[in-house]
Design an enzyme around this catalytic site. Structure first.
Site, PDB file in Angstrom:
ATOM      1  N   SER A  15       0.843  -1.203   0.000  1.00 56.13           N
ATOM      2  CA  SER A  15       0.000   0.000   0.000  1.00 56.13           C
ATOM      3  C   SER A  15       0.872   1.244   0.000  1.00 56.13           C
ATOM      4  O   SER A  15       1.613   1.493   0.960  1.00 56.13           O
ATOM      5  CB  SER A  15      -0.888   0.013   1.227  1.00 56.13           C
ATOM      6  OG  SER A  15      -1.403   1.304   1.398  1.00 56.13           O
ATOM      7  N   HIS A  40      -1.203  -1.335  -4.264  1.00 59.93           N
ATOM      8  CA  HIS A  40      -2.471  -1.006  -3.586  1.00 59.93           C
ATOM      9  C   HIS A  40      -2.523   0.497  -3.316  1.00 59.93           C
ATOM     10  O   HIS A  40      -1.616   1.067  -2.714  1.00 59.93           O
ATOM     11  CB  HIS A  40      -2.613  -1.793  -2.284  1.00 59.93           C
ATOM     12  CG  HIS A  40      -3.955  -1.639  -1.654  1.00 59.93           C
ATOM     13  ND1 HIS A  40      -5.072  -2.288  -2.117  1.00 59.93           N
ATOM     14  CD2 HIS A  40      -4.385  -0.873  -0.618  1.00 59.93           C
ATOM     15  CE1 HIS A  40      -6.128  -1.958  -1.386  1.00 59.93           C
ATOM     16  NE2 HIS A  40      -5.731  -1.087  -0.470  1.00 59.93           N
ATOM     17  N   ASP A  83      -4.761   3.661  -1.811  1.00 61.10           N
ATOM     18  CA  ASP A  83      -5.837   3.978  -0.872  1.00 61.10           C
ATOM     19  C   ASP A  83      -6.337   5.400  -1.064  1.00 61.10           C
ATOM     20  O   ASP A  83      -5.650   6.357  -0.699  1.00 61.10           O
ATOM     21  CB  ASP A  83      -5.326   3.838   0.565  1.00 61.10           C
ATOM     22  CG  ASP A  83      -5.075   2.394   0.954  1.00 61.10           C
ATOM     23  OD1 ASP A  83      -6.016   1.599   0.861  1.00 61.10           O
ATOM     24  OD2 ASP A  83      -3.929   2.067   1.340  1.00 61.10           O
ATOM     25  N   MET A  97      -8.847   8.302  -0.027  1.00 60.88           N
ATOM     26  CA  MET A  97      -9.696   8.712   1.106  1.00 60.88           C
ATOM     27  C   MET A  97     -10.197  10.126   0.860  1.00 60.88           C
ATOM     28  O   MET A  97      -9.421  11.010   0.506  1.00 60.88           O
ATOM     29  CB  MET A  97      -8.865   8.698   2.388  1.00 60.88           C
ATOM     30  CG  MET A  97      -8.217   7.362   2.672  1.00 60.88           C
ATOM     31  SD  MET A  97      -7.123   7.460   4.109  1.00 60.88           S
ATOM     32  CE  MET A  97      -6.441   5.774   4.071  1.00 60.88           C
ATOM     33  N   HIS A 111      -8.447   1.264  -3.962  1.00 62.36           N
ATOM     34  CA  HIS A 111      -9.412   1.054  -2.883  1.00 62.36           C
ATOM     35  C   HIS A 111     -10.059   2.397  -2.566  1.00 62.36           C
ATOM     36  O   HIS A 111      -9.435   3.276  -1.985  1.00 62.36           O
ATOM     37  CB  HIS A 111      -8.642   0.495  -1.675  1.00 62.36           C
ATOM     38  CG  HIS A 111      -9.482   0.281  -0.446  1.00 62.36           C
ATOM     39  ND1 HIS A 111      -8.929  -0.083   0.751  1.00 62.36           N
ATOM     40  CD2 HIS A 111     -10.818   0.374  -0.223  1.00 62.36           C
ATOM     41  CE1 HIS A 111      -9.889  -0.212   1.676  1.00 62.36           C
ATOM     42  NE2 HIS A 111     -11.038   0.069   1.103  1.00 62.36           N
ATOM     43  N   MET A 116     -12.105   4.612  -0.489  1.00 58.62           N
ATOM     44  CA  MET A 116     -12.741   4.856   0.809  1.00 58.62           C
ATOM     45  C   MET A 116     -13.452   6.193   0.690  1.00 58.62           C
ATOM     46  O   MET A 116     -13.054   7.185   1.287  1.00 58.62           O
ATOM     47  CB  MET A 116     -11.672   4.869   1.899  1.00 58.62           C
ATOM     48  CG  MET A 116     -11.170   3.473   2.211  1.00 58.62           C
ATOM     49  SD  MET A 116      -9.712   3.457   3.247  1.00 58.62           S
ATOM     50  CE  MET A 116      -8.464   3.371   1.950  1.00 58.62           C
ATOM     51  N   MET A 126     -11.366  -5.548   5.666  1.00 59.75           N
ATOM     52  CA  MET A 126     -10.606  -4.602   6.483  1.00 59.75           C
ATOM     53  C   MET A 126     -10.256  -5.259   7.818  1.00 59.75           C
ATOM     54  O   MET A 126     -11.144  -5.691   8.551  1.00 59.75           O
ATOM     55  CB  MET A 126     -11.429  -3.338   6.754  1.00 59.75           C
ATOM     56  CG  MET A 126     -11.712  -2.485   5.547  1.00 59.75           C
ATOM     57  SD  MET A 126     -10.221  -1.896   4.673  1.00 59.75           S
ATOM     58  CE  MET A 126      -9.272  -1.148   5.988  1.00 59.75           C
ATOM     59  N   ASP A 163      -6.556  -6.224   4.607  1.00 57.40           N
ATOM     60  CA  ASP A 163      -6.093  -4.845   4.588  1.00 57.40           C
ATOM     61  C   ASP A 163      -5.970  -4.254   5.984  1.00 57.40           C
ATOM     62  O   ASP A 163      -6.960  -3.906   6.605  1.00 57.40           O
ATOM     63  CB  ASP A 163      -7.089  -4.007   3.760  1.00 57.40           C
ATOM     64  CG  ASP A 163      -6.541  -2.630   3.406  1.00 57.40           C
ATOM     65  OD1 ASP A 163      -5.451  -2.261   3.885  1.00 57.40           O
ATOM     66  OD2 ASP A 163      -7.219  -1.926   2.646  1.00 57.40           O
TER      67      ASP A 163
END
Lengths: 216, 216, 216, 216, 216, 216
Positions: free
Chosen positions: A7, A32, A34, A36, A65, A67, A136, A174
């Protein structure tokens, strides 16, 4: 042997090119990423312009991913930025089936991410439509958190269901994955290990990835 | 001579350390950092973990522009990440005075950003409380847009009010600033020029900054 | 014998000191405090400044039930106001595990409240992390409603799961508890009885509490 | 001589009956009641069940200040709880004219509250429809804050407009009113003084009210 | 002579083809179509599938009035459904300039609708970018309401500004327009009269339109 | 033989009276009316004023499907517009039990609609309180979509539960129902078939309805 998905949330953002070069040389199969939005999770990490540039450094799988709330607004933009796999949160999606169809219709693999308190049974009617479940093992929003032990139970439940139904959905874990707990996680049934600090805070990231990869 | 605030939204995210080194060598006084949450504006750019690392590369002023809803949730976090100036959007703040007080109480300078359609008179009761007005000369959310000509009229209006009231608020112009229009913008009354593509897409960024700086 | 938790929503707000004195003399172990924000539920009851003062009148357990959206914004404030137990609604919490961790990290007991239509199986992955389940036996928002009979079935289901898993989570019943149905409710497996009108509209509140307490 | 409107947010909630008796004996003409929903402002104070009971103690004017979003949902409920004057925030009301009409059609006087950063000119097209402007002299949400000096300028502006247009709208000042600054506030043009701590934290509340009332 | 824009909100939805045929024969230049989402206004009227079909019946101008939040989500869809003019509410648009640009870039004329309490000065920085101002003379959401007299003052203010700046923006009046007040409205400076009940509840709709058209 | 509920979303909105006359002559027992607010689903269809008029054309059952957020705001209005059955979406209702009670207290039958990804087990604690489950066999928002095959499995699951619990809840299938798949759907356990294009795009709508009705 699990798929390793480092990540980049834990990467050195000042030298992303170097970090990507390192990952390209490593045994990691996936990047990966992330995203947000500060609404679904209490942090704003990075988004489209950053991913667009990371994409250019690699031919490995870009596993994004989201979020974020209302992911339908951005699914096409993340495709254009280079996502190969796109995961949305079940807790953010009253129209999860539509979101998954949209992701797949654009040629991406589709994932569903599941918060620690959300039961596995919530996935029963979408599981056959997706490629990855992101379980998660910490509350989403920050790197460096401790693995929630109950996740092992959830992995086993999900493994059983996937196997019983003869599906090929991958189980991705994760949060809080370390060299110490990787074996237990894989043994419980995980297919993909996301690792942030474990890789990027390591003195030898390529070695750390190799070690995770060697988990049996 | 205007203050120059290059916007890292147009930077090479793969080599941020190099970009920061360049800026440190240049005549730019401020680093302009555009935070987008995907809710207030239709883009997700970058946030806390990226700014935290940029902060470490420089002693110049970090000028953080929050294009987010409910900024009160993140004001303290951006202080901790290293913001020196923090701007919030008047369109996102039903409690703007409280937000400004919170920013200042944490030791930051406070800015208010104003969208293209928002009249200058909306600032009348907060102007004396703030350090910077960020006048958007494009709709916030993306780099590389064309300067909206009407902004010149807004700069003149705001300049007049600031001067009449004897305030020291800086007028910062955000969007579509080029080597060609910089002089007109400064002549209209701007104090700070934000420049993204003009700097980072230039063959000679340090030269471009110098040219902007030399605007009279 | 159940724990009795009189709900001050039904109290005489003009003489709260007297009401608290009465409760202190009674066999009630908990003060139940219903916070409504007008968003999660269609009523605005009372909040921080009221609870802060009630807290000073008693050494009994202050059991605060947040019928609010985004409880994370107020968890610390309710700790400071004196909550010993803090419950949040599962229907309001996409990040329930994080909310529970935040409550516990501040030294409070953590509860999860569950609306009448929400199945017990939704609790499966959070049950071992919490101290109390607040099973709503009316729709939250108002006092004086009639007990929903199906709640008995939910109590039995939850009782079975708690016992099978060897957990110590308390089952708290909220809404329409009377002297008439208390025994059935306790028999089904409840540990804590919340009572509003039954206590405060009684001619003899201390006697009513004693009667509830004597339920077997 | 100004109308005095003590704010019960600063009252002793354990002995509201006594506080109301005191107010009834005092020269205060209005009871000021601050309703906070935790969404429009960062506090949850008290709401319908509390006001309903306060209402029964007095024949004085109950002046309810809604610091809530979507006030249309609760206007009728606050009428039923006993409000004589109902104020909504201009920052919370995209359909302010409709809200005002709703309030008046139910037989209440209508007020508009204005946050510190909101210019007076925002009121120009609603001023002739209302009975009271609540000028916030602190950011709404908490008692005990310091009076924002710029409010004096806003009072003078509003006074001038009201007088020029021959309207009868009352100017009500909310936040940080003390025995020391009351005269300046009234001199600037205020009609109504809200006072919380100044009254309820005084050793002699009735005397404090009398002193405020005697302001000229 | 004003442009007449009958609002189909008052039409007979069972016989829309007939209503459209009538309008086509009449002197009405525009079809006014009121889209309500139940969020921005407290009614849900009709939307895309209905407008799409109405569009096919006429070559007159389709003037679509979006009483919806986040109009950016639907601007393209309403273009595809056949809108010629698309108006959004200033109260619903924190990024009004972007919305207007989007409308125009798709080849439609752009309008801004303004609620009764919103001052004309809010339009100062967008007026030169648009084709129509829709001045609401009732609170949006329902047909059959009474014209708010203060609107006449707003028409005069806006007329003066448009003329002084030499713009060609049309002033459109929406709500409570009747055969009785049409002349006063046009005299105040209106260019376009929307009429619902006045047309569709008339025994002679074509005659009513002709009468409105003949206003001088 | 299933109940047939033609969905007017696919009707000719220019000639609704004719469409209703046709339905009245047909074997269809219900009129299915799809209300979309543009927030819960990405389309705005039609609402109160249209349904009100449709209601006047028929004595058949008006089955209104609310694809809207916060349905509590409109439940009474849809009763007044003539709904006999009112369905709300479980994904939009954190207080589903209250919504159902409100619907029934107004004398309507109550339905719960369920998106394709939502498991049947989510209904366990509300099933005995309702009259209809609307199982979405496409993602709600548009007509003309293809039936999701997995729905058959959901029908069977729900059928089994309803029969085991001895309930009389009707299973209504919404989306992609055709002359070809109707038999399979009914065989799986459906009681009510909604059909849009299959009826209204047919050369012989009355015949199509008869064919659907004849499904065994």
């Amino acid at each position: 042997m699990p798929i390793i998905a480092p990540s980049l949330l834990a990467a050195d953002f000042l030298h992303l090119a170097d970090e990507c070069t390192m990952l390209n040389k490593s045994e990691a199969e996936w990047f990966h990423l992330d995203v947000m939005d500060g609404r679904f999770v209490p942090n704003i990490s990075f988004g489209l312009p950053v991913i667009e540039q990371i994409r250019k450094t690699t031919t490995k799988v870009c596993d994004v991913h989201l979020m974020i709330v209302e992911p339908e607004k951005y699914i096409e933009a993340f495709k254009n930025a280079g996502a190969d796999i796109l995961s949305v949160h079940i807790e953010a999606c009253p129209h999860l089936h539509r979101n998954i169809e949209q992701i797949k219709s654009l040629g991406m693999k589709a994932g569903v991410a599941v918060n620690p308190h959300t039961p596995i049974c919530f996935l029963s009617d979408i599981l056959h439509d997706i490629d990855v479940v992101n379980l998660m093992s910490v509350d989403p929003g920050f790197g460096g958190q401790k693995f929630i032990e109950f996740t092992l139970e959830k992995i086993r439940q999900l493994r059983r269901i996937i196997d019983e139904r003869g599906l090929k959905v991958l189980i991705e874990i994760d949060g809080g994955v370390t060299l110490e707990n990787a074996a237990t996680i894989v043994e419980a049934g995980a297919d993909v290990l996301i690792a942030g600090s474990t890789v990027f805070k390591s003195a030898d990231p390529i070695g750390a990835i190799a070690q995770l990869k060697a988990t049996t």
